[in-house]
Design an enzyme around this catalytic site. Structure first.
Site, mmCIF file in Angstrom:
data_model
loop_
_atom_site.group_PDB
_atom_site.id
_atom_site.type_symbol
_atom_site.label_atom_id
_atom_site.label_comp_id
_atom_site.label_asym_id
_atom_site.label_seq_id
_atom_site.Cartn_x
_atom_site.Cartn_y
_atom_site.Cartn_z
ATOM 1 N N GLN A 311 64.817 64.678 46.339
ATOM 2 C CA GLN A 311 65.159 63.166 46.841
ATOM 3 C C GLN A 311 64.776 62.352 45.592
ATOM 4 O O GLN A 311 65.377 61.265 45.470
ATOM 5 C CB GLN A 311 64.531 62.783 47.984
ATOM 6 C CG GLN A 311 64.709 61.375 48.655
ATOM 7 C CD GLN A 311 66.083 61.116 48.879
ATOM 8 O OE1 GLN A 311 66.828 61.933 49.159
ATOM 9 N NE2 GLN A 311 66.483 59.744 48.739
ATOM 10 N N GLU A 312 63.327 62.501 45.172
ATOM 11 C CA GLU A 312 63.064 61.526 44.042
ATOM 12 C C GLU A 312 63.699 61.595 42.984
ATOM 13 O O GLU A 312 64.293 60.596 42.355
ATOM 14 C CB GLU A 312 61.690 61.693 43.878
ATOM 15 C CG GLU A 312 60.668 61.452 45.078
ATOM 16 C CD GLU A 312 60.470 59.931 45.365
ATOM 17 O OE1 GLU A 312 60.064 59.461 46.323
ATOM 18 O OE2 GLU A 312 60.917 59.041 44.730
#
Length: 506
Positions: A311-312
């Site tokens: 996600q990052e």
């Protein structure tokens, strides 16, 4: 009285009071020439909180207009000080009295501005657009809205367009000084406002959070948004700003900032799932052992740690955000220092730092909150900050819902982006929609990883666990010296069946 901020933090309240009193008593205005501003050493800008212009992010003040203003202040060699107004009405009033050098109000050049302001375009075009609740009949034009009421924010681009349109003769509109664009969209979403008008750039930034809001049609043509300069200035500052912004236009910086601040959120839809599959097969194997090792060290499920990493950064060790957050786990400089990380662009250090920081964040969530909600809260805090999460939990409790239940709190986190709510909180404005989507995406990524990867043996009873997601078995300080089996062996067989997708040919 308005709150005053600079890029380092809030100005003390007593200073704000004394400054306001001085201005009221003396009527003094700001230096008017570039040379005078450079002599004073400060560029005074007034704006309002909005994702399109200015807000406090993970690494401090940010926003499209703020980033431009900061660059311009650096260009002329002065400090930037930002005064945050309640609304556009206050911004225009302050500029008329020459109490600020630049006003950033998110508006285009309007006919009645010529007597009081000089306008410089900022590179962003926007159009006034009519929006409606999806359960209402789709209007094709203003004529189709005869007898209806349109809802607007105050001192925007919209009202003068309605006044100038002959087709608006049978239409009434209501201006809401206490609401910003997200507040208006939220009321369309709920059905309270069947029809409204918002700026297209505000709709673009917020539309994903209001799925029941549909766009109908535009009023007029898209117009370039501008910075406003008081006419009482001699014009040299406006000229310098115009030349500076033109250089940024020519060298591509404006386009880069536009892409960063107006880019789409990463959602695991059909395209997102296909991309995730590709990265799972081609990127995850490079870092899987690191995720396993450091998740074991900090007693968490390595698949959850990997999902956070995806996600990052989409598992990119060299990822860098506009605000300086960087690395595979996208750590801020302060966070990296806090957890003892020296090189955020080193994949191993980044994963180690991310795991350690998540454990710290998780430990701050009250133990009375059961899993998996405690982990969902920790993920939201990892993204938006513990203070903003606590603000949302207080709003949840005030509304009579359960602040210890994620399904309740996630309804209130988005309210932190609306002025009528964040002004009542301790930590103020936050893009509260983002942690909700952040948690949702990580849960989806984890679900896919859990389906295609054989789970590890359960942890020993004496070992603490994070969530109902098993940490890897084995002592925390052990490091496997044999290569791990790639986590993608069952991917092609299971993922299409689970998600109804067809994997790409790789």
């Amino acid at each position: 009285m308005s709150r005053f901020f600079n890029h380092l933090g809030a100005v003390p309240a007593h200073f704000v009071f004394l400054l306001g009193a001085t201005l009221a008593l003396t009527g003094c205005s700001r230096p008017s020439t570039v040379q005078e501003i450079q002599n004073e050493g400060v560029l005074h800008v007034i704006t309002r909180v909005a994702p399109s212009m200015y807000f406090e992010g993970r690494e401090g003040a940010t926003g499209y207009d703020y980033e431009l203003a900061k660059r311009f202040a650096d260009e002329i060699g002065v400090e930037l000080k930002v005064r945050v107004a309640d609304d556009n009405t206050e911004i225009l009033s302050v500029l008329e009295r020459n109490f600020a050098h630049i006003g950033m109000a998110g508006v285009s050049l309007q006919p009645d501005f010529a007597d009081n302001y000089e306008a410089i375009p900022t590179g962003i075009k926007a159009q006034s657009v009519v929006v409606y609740h999806r359960d209402m009949e789709h209007p094709e034009s203003l004529e189709a809205l005869a007898g209806q009421t349109l809802h607007l924010v105050a001192d925007s681009d919209h009202e003068h367009l309605l006044k100038a349109s002959a087709a608006a003769g049978d239409i009434s509109w209501e201006v809401h000084p206490g609401l910003d664009a997200p507040g208006v969209l939220a009321r369309v979403e709920s059905g309270e406002f069947p029809y409204a008008v918002v700026s297209s750039n505000e709709l673009e930034l917020n539309h994903v959070f209001y799925p029941h809001v549909n766009e109908a049609f535009g009023l007029g043509e898209p117009r370039e948004l501008v910075w406003l300069f008081p006419k009482k200035q001699d014009g040299t500052l406006a000229q310098a700003a115009g030349e500076f912004l033109q250089r940024l236009q020519d060298n591509g910086v404006l386009a880069q900032l536009s892409e960063r601040f107006y880019g789409h959120l990463d959602r695991l839809n059909y395209v997102g799932a296909r991309t995730f599959m590709h990265h799972l097969e081609n990127r995850l194997p490079k870092y899987e052992k690191l995720f396993r090792d450091y998740a074991r060290e900090f007693n968490m499920d390595w698949r959850l740690l990997a999902a956070i990493g995806y996600q990052e950064s989409h598992w990119r060790p060299n990822a860098v955000s506009p605000t300086g957050v960087r690395g595979l786990m996208m750590l801020t400089r302060n966070t990296a220092s806090y957890v003892g990380i020296n090189n955020r662009l080193d994949a191993e250090e980044s994963i180690q730092g991310g795991a350690k920081y998540f454990q710290m964040v998780h430990d701050k969530i009250p133990e009375r909150i059961p899993e998996p909600d405690r982990t969902w809260f920790a993920l939201a805090s990892y993204n938006v900050g513990f203070g903003h999460l606590e603000d949302a939990r207080r709003l949840t409790e005030s509304a009579g819902k359960d602040p210890d239940r994620w399904m309740d709190v996630k309804e209130f986190l988005p309210l932190l982006a609306q002025k009528e709510y964040y002004t009542k909180t301790r930590y103020g404005f936050a893009r509260g929609q983002e942690p909700v989507i952040y948690v949702q995406n990580i849960r989806r990524y984890y679900d896919v990883l859990a389906r295609v990867i054989t789970p590890a043996p359960p942890a020993k009873p004496e070992e603490p666990q994070i969530v109902g997601i098993e940490p890897e078995a084995g002592p925390a300080d052990s490091r496997s010296t044999t290569p791990e089996e790639p986590a993608t062996s069952a991917l092609r067989a299971s993922l299409p069946k689970e998600l109804g997708l067809i994997p790409p040919t790789l």
